[in-house]
Design a protein around this motif. Structure first.
Motif, PDB file in Angstrom:
ATOM      1  N   UNK A 143      12.316 -22.592  21.231  1.00  0.00           N
ATOM      2  CA  UNK A 143      11.948 -22.655  19.991  1.00  0.00           C
ATOM      3  C   UNK A 143      12.498 -21.489  19.635  1.00  0.00           C
ATOM      4  N   UNK A 144      13.064 -20.337  20.209  1.00  0.00           N
ATOM      5  CA  UNK A 144      13.426 -18.844  19.155  1.00  0.00           C
ATOM      6  C   UNK A 144      15.415 -20.030  19.163  1.00  0.00           C
ATOM      7  N   UNK A 145      15.424 -20.135  19.810  1.00  0.00           N
ATOM      8  CA  UNK A 145      16.859 -21.007  19.748  1.00  0.00           C
ATOM      9  C   UNK A 145      17.166 -22.122  18.660  1.00  0.00           C
ATOM     10  N   UNK A 146      16.150 -22.911  19.280  1.00  0.00           N
ATOM     11  CA  UNK A 146      16.419 -24.226  18.066  1.00  0.00           C
ATOM     12  C   UNK A 146      16.064 -23.356  16.506  1.00  0.00           C
ATOM     13  N   UNK A 147      15.098 -23.141  16.694  1.00  0.00           N
ATOM     14  CA  UNK A 147      14.742 -22.028  15.144  1.00  0.00           C
ATOM     15  C   UNK A 147      15.954 -21.905  14.277  1.00  0.00           C
ATOM     16  N   UNK A 148      16.556 -20.930  15.667  1.00  0.00           N
ATOM     17  CA  UNK A 148      18.013 -20.546  14.695  1.00  0.00           C
ATOM     18  C   UNK A 148      19.065 -20.929  14.919  1.00  0.00           C
ATOM     19  N   UNK A 187      18.846 -22.746  11.289  1.00  0.00           N
ATOM     20  CA  UNK A 187      18.940 -21.662  10.368  1.00  0.00           C
ATOM     21  C   UNK A 187      20.410 -21.542  10.326  1.00  0.00           C
ATOM     22  N   UNK A 188      21.173 -21.654  11.206  1.00  0.00           N
ATOM     23  CA  UNK A 188      22.545 -20.823  11.555  1.00  0.00           C
ATOM     24  C   UNK A 188      23.451 -22.155  11.336  1.00  0.00           C
ATOM     25  N   UNK A 189      23.179 -23.359  11.735  1.00  0.00           N
ATOM     26  CA  UNK A 189      24.254 -24.066  12.145  1.00  0.00           C
ATOM     27  C   UNK A 189      23.184 -25.583  12.183  1.00  0.00           C
TER      28      UNK A 189
END
Length: 147
Positions: free
Chosen positions: A117-122, A125-127
């Motif tokens: 989830x943290x990676x997906x949210x990042x 946001x960034x890509x």
């Protein structure tokens, strides 16, 4: 001291178990040199197969802080997010599995899902996803334009 009182008898120093120090196998002047000297120097080749455990940077030195402080901050940040209000992994009611193995597996899976989830949210946001390709709808070749 009242010997009829069990609590006072148990509290007396004579009632406490005593552990005698072991008798030394060697006299101080017979000890090996490594036991008598104040410091030792280990070279990388001295450790053999244990060399992988050697640390090149002195603990808490400026070079150690420069190398490990960001990793430590990332770890503590992840721990804070896992114990935060969304997951609250620290609360036992959120991990009801019985037994150490079940708890370990549950925590590992929870951390894996949280990390996803943290990676997906990042990533969101960034890509951000590129704009959808709607060229087919404008030219009439897509399914929406077919009659």
């Amino acid at each position: 001291m009242d010997l009829t009182d069990a609590r006072q008898r148990a509290a007396h120093p004579a009632a406490k178990p005593r552990i005698l120090p072991p008798t030394p196998d060697h006299k101080p002047d017979e000890l090996p040199k490594i036991c008598r000297q104040q410091t030792i120097t280990l070279h990388p080749s001295d450790l053999g197969h244990l060399d992988k455990f050697r640390r090149d940077l002195p603990y808490l030195s400026p070079s150690w802080n420069g190398t490990y402080s960001s990793a430590r901050a990332n770890t503590e940040g992840l721990n804070g997010r896992l114990k935060g209000q969304d997951l609250d992994l620290s609360d036992p009611k959120n991990r009801l599995a019985h037994g150490r193995v079940a708890q370990t597996l549950l925590v590992a899976l929870t951390v894996m899902v949280a990390n996803d989830h943290f990676l997906d949210a990042w990533r969101h946001t960034h890509q951000p996803d590129p704009a959808p390709d709607d060229t087919g709808a404008r030219t009439g070749t897509g399914h929406a334009g077919a009659a």
